[in-house]
Design a protein around this motif. Structure first.
Motif, PDB file in Angstrom:
ATOM      1  N   LEU A  27       0.830  -1.212   0.000  1.00 19.44           N
ATOM      2  CA  LEU A  27       0.000   0.000   0.000  1.00 19.44           C
ATOM      3  C   LEU A  27       0.861   1.258   0.000  1.00 19.44           C
ATOM      4  N   GLN A  28       1.954   1.239   0.772  1.00 21.91           N
ATOM      5  CA  GLN A  28       2.861   2.389   0.794  1.00 21.91           C
ATOM      6  C   GLN A  28       3.530   2.593  -0.561  1.00 21.91           C
ATOM      7  N   LEU A  29       3.924   1.518  -1.223  1.00 21.49           N
ATOM      8  CA  LEU A  29       4.520   1.627  -2.556  1.00 21.49           C
ATOM      9  C   LEU A  29       3.526   2.207  -3.549  1.00 21.49           C
ATOM     10  N   GLU A  30       2.284   1.755  -3.443  1.00 18.98           N
ATOM     11  CA  GLU A  30       1.240   2.212  -4.356  1.00 18.98           C
ATOM     12  C   GLU A  30       0.974   3.709  -4.212  1.00 18.98           C
ATOM     13  N   SER A  31       0.970   4.190  -2.959  1.00 18.01           N
ATOM     14  CA  SER A  31       0.664   5.605  -2.728  1.00 18.01           C
ATOM     15  C   SER A  31       1.908   6.491  -2.839  1.00 18.01           C
ATOM     16  N   GLY A  32       3.099   5.878  -2.877  1.00 18.54           N
ATOM     17  CA  GLY A  32       4.330   6.661  -2.967  1.00 18.54           C
ATOM     18  C   GLY A  32       4.866   7.053  -1.603  1.00 18.54           C
ATOM     19  N   GLU A  33       4.210   6.628  -0.551  1.00 14.32           N
ATOM     20  CA  GLU A  33       4.625   6.979   0.801  1.00 14.32           C
ATOM     21  C   GLU A  33       5.891   6.223   1.227  1.00 14.32           C
ATOM     22  N   TYR A  34       6.147   5.130   0.596  1.00 13.73           N
ATOM     23  CA  TYR A  34       7.292   4.288   0.956  1.00 13.73           C
ATOM     24  C   TYR A  34       8.612   5.026   0.775  1.00 13.73           C
ATOM     25  N   PHE A  35       8.687   5.906  -0.220  1.00 12.59           N
ATOM     26  CA  PHE A  35       9.932   6.593  -0.556  1.00 12.59           C
ATOM     27  C   PHE A  35      10.109   7.898   0.205  1.00 12.59           C
TER      28      PHE A  35
END
Length: 165
Positions: free
Chosen positions: A63-71
Protein backbone atom coordinates in the motif's frame (compact mmCIF):
# COMPACT_ATOMS: atom_id res chain seq x y z
CA UNK A 1 -43.23 -51.23 44.22
CA UNK A 2 -46.67 -50.41 45.60
CA UNK A 3 -48.26 -52.96 43.30
CA UNK A 4 -45.86 -55.68 44.52
CA UNK A 5 -46.79 -55.01 48.13
CA UNK A 6 -50.49 -55.06 47.29
CA UNK A 7 -50.09 -58.34 45.37
CA UNK A 8 -48.48 -59.99 48.41
CA UNK A 9 -51.42 -59.09 50.68
CA UNK A 10 -54.12 -61.83 50.29
CA UNK A 11 -56.91 -59.57 51.59
CA UNK A 12 -56.31 -56.95 48.84
CA UNK A 13 -55.54 -59.42 46.03
CA UNK A 14 -59.07 -59.28 44.56
CA UNK A 15 -59.87 -55.59 45.34
CA UNK A 16 -59.40 -52.41 43.34
CA UNK A 17 -55.96 -50.90 44.06
CA UNK A 18 -56.65 -47.45 42.57
CA UNK A 19 -57.18 -45.93 46.03
CA UNK A 20 -53.59 -46.88 46.98
CA UNK A 21 -51.92 -45.75 43.75
CA UNK A 22 -50.89 -42.10 43.27
CA UNK A 23 -53.01 -39.99 40.91
CA UNK A 24 -50.85 -37.91 38.54
CA UNK A 25 -52.29 -34.98 36.61
CA UNK A 26 -52.10 -35.58 32.88
CA UNK A 27 -50.33 -32.89 30.92
CA UNK A 28 -50.62 -32.41 27.20
CA UNK A 29 -47.11 -31.41 26.24
CA UNK A 30 -46.98 -30.09 22.70
CA UNK A 31 -43.90 -30.41 20.57
CA UNK A 32 -42.74 -27.46 18.47
CA UNK A 33 -43.28 -27.74 14.77
CA UNK A 34 -40.58 -26.47 12.47
CA UNK A 35 -41.46 -23.45 10.38
CA UNK A 36 -41.25 -23.70 6.62
CA UNK A 37 -38.46 -21.10 6.35
CA UNK A 38 -36.44 -22.55 9.22
CA UNK A 39 -32.71 -23.19 8.71
CA UNK A 40 -32.87 -26.74 10.03
CA UNK A 41 -35.34 -27.74 7.31
CA UNK A 42 -33.39 -26.17 4.45
CA UNK A 43 -30.38 -27.62 2.77
CA UNK A 44 -27.43 -25.35 2.17
CA UNK A 45 -26.67 -24.67 -1.41
CA UNK A 46 -23.21 -25.72 -2.41
CA UNK A 47 -20.90 -23.04 -3.71
CA UNK A 48 -19.23 -23.55 -7.02
CA UNK A 49 -15.79 -25.06 -6.77
CA UNK A 50 -13.00 -22.79 -7.96
CA UNK A 51 -9.51 -24.26 -8.17
CA UNK A 52 -7.92 -20.82 -7.71
CA UNK A 53 -7.54 -19.26 -4.24
CA UNK A 54 -8.90 -15.73 -3.58
CA UNK A 55 -6.69 -12.76 -4.38
CA UNK A 56 -4.13 -11.93 -1.73
CA UNK A 57 -4.79 -8.78 0.30
CA UNK A 58 -2.09 -6.14 -0.17
CA UNK A 59 0.40 -5.75 2.67
CA UNK A 60 1.25 -2.45 4.39
CA UNK A 61 4.40 -2.11 2.31
CA UNK A 62 2.45 -2.74 -0.92
CA UNK A 63 0.00 0.00 0.00
CA UNK A 64 2.86 2.39 0.79
CA UNK A 65 4.52 1.63 -2.56
CA UNK A 66 1.24 2.21 -4.36
CA UNK A 67 0.66 5.61 -2.73
CA UNK A 68 4.33 6.66 -2.97
CA UNK A 69 4.63 6.98 0.80
CA UNK A 70 7.29 4.29 0.96
CA UNK A 71 9.93 6.59 -0.56
CA UNK A 72 9.24 9.51 1.82
CA UNK A 73 11.36 10.16 4.89
CA UNK A 74 9.99 9.34 8.34
CA UNK A 75 9.43 13.04 9.10
CA UNK A 76 7.40 13.54 5.89
CA UNK A 77 5.30 10.46 6.63
CA UNK A 78 4.53 11.70 10.13
CA UNK A 79 3.65 15.17 8.86
CA UNK A 80 1.26 13.65 6.27
CA UNK A 81 -0.35 11.48 8.96
CA UNK A 82 -0.76 14.47 11.27
CA UNK A 83 -2.28 16.55 8.44
CA UNK A 84 -4.80 13.80 7.66
CA UNK A 85 -5.61 13.44 11.34
CA UNK A 86 -6.13 17.22 11.70
CA UNK A 87 -8.36 17.21 8.62
CA UNK A 88 -10.53 14.40 10.05
CA UNK A 89 -10.69 16.18 13.42
CA UNK A 90 -11.78 19.44 11.76
CA UNK A 91 -14.51 17.64 9.80
CA UNK A 92 -15.74 15.91 12.97
CA UNK A 93 -15.66 19.20 14.87
CA UNK A 94 -17.68 20.88 12.12
CA UNK A 95 -20.29 18.12 12.11
CA UNK A 96 -20.58 18.19 15.91
CA UNK A 97 -20.98 21.98 15.88
CA UNK A 98 -23.72 21.74 13.25
CA UNK A 99 -25.49 19.08 15.30
CA UNK A 100 -25.35 21.26 18.42
CA UNK A 101 -26.56 24.34 16.55
CA UNK A 102 -29.40 22.45 14.89
CA UNK A 103 -31.04 22.17 18.32
CA UNK A 104 -31.15 25.96 18.64
CA UNK A 105 -32.78 26.80 15.32
CA UNK A 106 -35.76 29.04 15.99
CA UNK A 107 -39.13 27.72 14.85
CA UNK A 108 -40.79 29.47 11.94
CA UNK A 109 -43.30 32.13 13.11
CA UNK A 110 -46.91 31.41 12.24
CA UNK A 111 -48.39 33.66 9.59
CA UNK A 112 -51.68 35.07 10.79
CA UNK A 113 -53.50 38.18 9.66
CA UNK A 114 -55.11 38.76 13.07
CA UNK A 115 -53.73 41.58 15.24
CA UNK A 116 -51.39 43.02 12.62
CA UNK A 117 -51.18 46.74 12.16
CA UNK A 118 -50.40 48.63 8.96
CA UNK A 119 -46.62 48.19 9.09
CA UNK A 120 -46.80 44.41 9.70
CA UNK A 121 -45.79 44.52 13.38
CA UNK A 122 -48.15 42.78 15.76
CA UNK A 123 -50.26 45.22 17.76
CA UNK A 124 -49.79 45.07 21.52
CA UNK A 125 -52.85 45.18 23.73
CA UNK A 126 -50.94 46.39 26.80
CA UNK A 127 -52.34 49.23 28.89
CA UNK A 128 -49.37 51.57 29.26
CA UNK A 129 -50.77 53.47 32.25
CA UNK A 130 -51.37 50.22 34.13
CA UNK A 131 -47.83 49.14 33.42
CA UNK A 132 -46.36 52.45 34.66
CA UNK A 133 -48.33 52.26 37.90
CA UNK A 134 -47.13 48.69 38.47
CA UNK A 135 -43.51 49.76 37.99
CA UNK A 136 -44.01 52.65 40.41
CA UNK A 137 -45.43 50.30 43.07
CA UNK A 138 -42.55 47.82 42.76
CA UNK A 139 -39.98 50.62 43.02
CA UNK A 140 -41.74 51.92 46.16
CA UNK A 141 -41.60 48.43 47.68
CA UNK A 142 -37.91 48.21 46.88
CA UNK A 143 -37.19 51.56 48.55
CA UNK A 144 -39.22 50.61 51.64
CA UNK A 145 -37.36 47.29 51.86
CA UNK A 146 -34.01 49.10 51.76
CA UNK A 147 -35.21 51.45 54.53
CA UNK A 148 -36.25 48.44 56.65
CA UNK A 149 -32.81 46.87 56.19
CA UNK A 150 -30.99 50.07 57.22
CA UNK A 151 -33.28 50.44 60.27
CA UNK A 152 -32.53 46.86 61.27
CA UNK A 153 -28.79 47.36 60.93
CA UNK A 154 -28.63 50.75 62.66
CA UNK A 155 -31.36 50.52 65.30
CA UNK A 156 -31.84 46.80 65.72
CA UNK A 157 -35.51 46.94 64.72
CA UNK A 158 -37.08 43.99 63.00
CA UNK A 159 -38.47 44.90 59.55
CA UNK A 160 -42.20 45.43 59.63
CA UNK A 161 -42.27 46.01 63.41
CA UNK A 162 -42.23 49.50 64.85
CA UNK A 163 -40.77 50.48 68.19
CA UNK A 164 -43.13 51.38 70.98
CA UNK A 165 -42.32 54.53 72.89
Amino acid sequence: MIKRELAKDPKLANEDWSRFLPQFAKKNVQTKKQKKGDKAGKKREKKLYTPFPPAQTPSKVDLQLESGEYFLSERERNSRRMAEKAERAAAKKRSNKEARESEFIAPQPKQSSKGKSDNGIQANNIDIEKFKSKLKRTSEKRVSFQNNVTNFVELGEAPGKRRKK
